[in-house]
Design a protein around this motif. Structure first.
Motif, PDB file in Angstrom:
ATOM      1  N   LEU A   2       0.830  -1.214   0.000  1.00  0.00           N
ATOM      2  CA  LEU A   2       0.000   0.000   0.000  1.00  0.00           C
ATOM      3  C   LEU A   2       0.861   1.259   0.000  1.00  0.00           C
ATOM      4  O   LEU A   2       0.554   2.240  -0.680  1.00  0.00           O
ATOM      5  CB  LEU A   2      -0.933  -0.010   1.210  1.00  0.00           C
ATOM      6  CG  LEU A   2      -2.096  -1.020   1.167  1.00  0.00           C
ATOM      7  CD1 LEU A   2      -2.847  -1.027   2.492  1.00  0.00           C
ATOM      8  CD2 LEU A   2      -3.045  -0.695   0.016  1.00  0.00           C
ATOM      9  N   TYR A   3       1.962   1.229   0.805  1.00  0.00           N
ATOM     10  CA  TYR A   3       2.871   2.383   0.815  1.00  0.00           C
ATOM     11  C   TYR A   3       3.426   2.644  -0.583  1.00  0.00           C
ATOM     12  O   TYR A   3       3.537   3.800  -1.028  1.00  0.00           O
ATOM     13  CB  TYR A   3       4.039   2.126   1.788  1.00  0.00           C
ATOM     14  CG  TYR A   3       3.797   2.670   3.180  1.00  0.00           C
ATOM     15  CD1 TYR A   3       3.873   4.053   3.423  1.00  0.00           C
ATOM     16  CD2 TYR A   3       3.520   1.823   4.232  1.00  0.00           C
ATOM     17  CE1 TYR A   3       3.655   4.550   4.698  1.00  0.00           C
ATOM     18  CE2 TYR A   3       3.305   2.301   5.507  1.00  0.00           C
ATOM     19  CZ  TYR A   3       3.373   3.681   5.740  1.00  0.00           C
ATOM     20  OH  TYR A   3       3.158   4.171   6.996  1.00  0.00           O
TER      21      TYR A   3
ATOM     22  N   LEU B 232       2.056   1.946  -3.372  1.00  0.00           N
ATOM     23  CA  LEU B 232       1.023   2.498  -4.244  1.00  0.00           C
ATOM     24  C   LEU B 232       0.771   3.974  -3.941  1.00  0.00           C
ATOM     25  O   LEU B 232       0.569   4.798  -4.842  1.00  0.00           O
ATOM     26  CB  LEU B 232      -0.275   1.698  -4.071  1.00  0.00           C
ATOM     27  CG  LEU B 232      -0.264   0.268  -4.642  1.00  0.00           C
ATOM     28  CD1 LEU B 232      -1.553  -0.455  -4.257  1.00  0.00           C
ATOM     29  CD2 LEU B 232      -0.107   0.299  -6.158  1.00  0.00           C
ATOM     30  N   GLU B 233       0.749   4.290  -2.637  1.00  0.00           N
ATOM     31  CA  GLU B 233       0.404   5.666  -2.243  1.00  0.00           C
ATOM     32  C   GLU B 233       1.611   6.596  -2.293  1.00  0.00           C
ATOM     33  O   GLU B 233       1.459   7.819  -2.348  1.00  0.00           O
ATOM     34  CB  GLU B 233      -0.200   5.668  -0.833  1.00  0.00           C
ATOM     35  CG  GLU B 233      -1.538   4.921  -0.780  1.00  0.00           C
ATOM     36  CD  GLU B 233      -2.222   5.070   0.575  1.00  0.00           C
ATOM     37  OE1 GLU B 233      -1.754   5.902   1.384  1.00  0.00           O
ATOM     38  OE2 GLU B 233      -3.205   4.359   0.832  1.00  0.00           O
ATOM     39  N   VAL B 234       2.817   6.031  -2.198  1.00  0.00           N
ATOM     40  CA  VAL B 234       4.023   6.868  -2.271  1.00  0.00           C
ATOM     41  C   VAL B 234       4.903   6.328  -3.396  1.00  0.00           C
ATOM     42  O   VAL B 234       5.910   5.654  -3.174  1.00  0.00           O
ATOM     43  CB  VAL B 234       4.785   6.850  -0.930  1.00  0.00           C
ATOM     44  CG1 VAL B 234       5.952   7.845  -0.967  1.00  0.00           C
ATOM     45  CG2 VAL B 234       3.869   7.146   0.233  1.00  0.00           C
TER      46      VAL B 234
END
Length: 437
Positions: free
Chosen positions: A192-193, A195-197
């Motif tokens: 998720l990190y 994807l978001e960063v």
């Protein structure tokens, strides 16, 4: 077998009379009479002519009399299987009483009645034979008791070790499953990190490169799998130890024979591993489907370990002088086969209800056993190993366990010829009311 009787008397004519009276038994090699003329000569004869069954001695003799000889005999014969008959004048009651107190078995009076002498010799020989048989049985029972106590002690030690291993292994296995779950959660968060960063800072990129993140994610799965396999193996060893060391001295229980064999192989696995002298000893298993057997599991495991350990020792002996490559070309192999078979003849001998037996065949492809040795391998204290290397009790106790405790049979086959090899065949009734307990 000729029975030796030592006659100690300073009357020279007695030798001729005895040889004449017992000439038939002497001619048939049933009896052999040895003569000495005083106590000192008698002790010398005992040292060179043993085993002597009976000593027939006068009391009044020169140099060393019969009473002194009796004292010396007590020092020599600690088991008291050598019996002495004393001869004295009719009225010499005091000497006869002293002789009996010093261990004399019986007495005769002079002049000797040869009918009475023959009766006394036969009675004494019967007693000596019975004493030897009882002493042999006692030694065998004592040795078996020592062996059984040793096995119980080993069983208790092994069970204790298995218990101590089992608890921490349980903790590790439980924690590994949680660890695997936590790692999966962390990896999902990491995804998720990413994807978001999508564009991390230069410092973060440098750190990710240093720790080789992609390799770490892949290797974590291998590490967890390896840890699970290792703890599973330890748990299997613990289970085998507990199976092998089962305490079952009070009554028979239903038992899976294959579990017993597998636990025994686990115990002996370290002895079958390759070393500098030879490759692994191979084990070939041919297990047929078997019902549970009513038995004493711990005792049957003792039979299995005696036979398999003997095979390993036989390989080590026959391998001497061979190179590693020669042994590898003709590997050492132990084959274990099990089957359920009808045994109507054997059942008739034991109990009409016993129509089936579990048959366990344990064989090796070693150099085999000579026929003269094979005929004696189940005898107590019989061993071909050097002094200090074996008690000669392993196979004797194994036979007792199989035959007396379980109403079964055990035999050994070792065919002559270049193929050699040895096979032990164990037959155990699957359900028996045979006492043995």
């Amino acid at each position: 077998m000729t029975t030796k009787i030592l006659v100690v008397d300073d009357e020279v004519s007695l030798e001729r009379l005895i040889k004449q009276r017992f000439r038939q038994s002497i001619r048939e090699n049933k009896l052999e009479f040895i003569f000495a003329y005083n106590g000192k000569e008698a002790l010398a004869k005992i040292a060179t002519e043993s085993p002597i069954a009976i000593i027939l001695t006068d009391i009044n003799m020169p140099e060393m009399d019969g009473l002194t000889l009796l004292e010396k005999l007590l020092e020599l014969d600690k088991t008291l299987t050598l019996k002495t008959v004393v001869v004295s004048a009719y009225g010499d009651l005091q000497n006869i009483r002293t002789a009996m107190n010093r261990g004399a078995f019986d007495f005769l009076t002079k002049p000797i009645d040869f009918d009475d002498l023959e009766i006394t010799i036969n009675r004494t020989l019967e007693y000596v034979q019975k004493m030897k048989e009882n002493l042999h049985k006692l030694n065998q029972a004592q040795s078996q008791l020592v062996q059984n106590e040793k096995m119980i002690s080993i069983g208790q030690l092994v069970a204790g070790v298995a218990h101590e291993i089992n608890n921490p292994v349980g903790f590790i296995m439980g924690n590994i499953s949680h660890l695997q779950s936590y790692i999966e959660d962390l990896l999902n968060v990491l995804k998720l990190y990413k994807l978001e960063v999508p564009n991390p800072s230069e410092g973060l990129q440098k750190k990710l490169a240093e720790i080789e993140l992609e390799f770490m994610i892949e290797d974590l799965q291998h590490l967890i799998a390896s840890m699970k396999a290792g703890t599973e193996r330890i748990r299997n060893i613990s289970t085998s130890l507990r199976t092998f060391s089962r305490s079952d001295t009070e009554k028979k229980v239903l038992f899976d024979i294959h579990e017993g064999i597998e636990s025994t192989l686990m115990i002996l696995k370290y002895r079958m591993k390759a070393n500098n002298q030879r490759p692994d000893i191979q084990v070939i298993k041919d297990y047929k489907e078997l019902p549970l057997v009513e038995c004493y599991p711990g005792q049957l495991n003792q039979v299995f370990i005696n036979i398999i350990a003997n095979a390993i020792e036989a390989f080590d002996e026959s391998n001497q002088g061979l190179s590693y490559e020669q042994i590898k070309a003709n590997p050492n192999i132990i084959t274990i086969k099990t089957a359920l078979e009808n045994n109507e003849q054997g059942a008739a001998e034991l109990d009409s209800s016993l129509s089936q037996v579990v048959v366990i065949r344990i064989s090796d492809n070693g150099s085999g056993i000579l026929e003269a040795v094979r005929q004696n391998i189940f005898d107590p204290f019989f061993s071909t190993k050097p002094v200090g290397k074996g008690t000669g009790l392993g196979l004797s106790i194994s036979k007792s366990i199989v035959v007396e405790k379980h109403g079964g049979k055990i035999s050994c086959v070792s065919p002559a010829g270049p193929e050699g090899g040895t096979e032990f065949i164990i037959e155990i009734p699957i359900n028996t009311a045979f006492g043995g307990g």
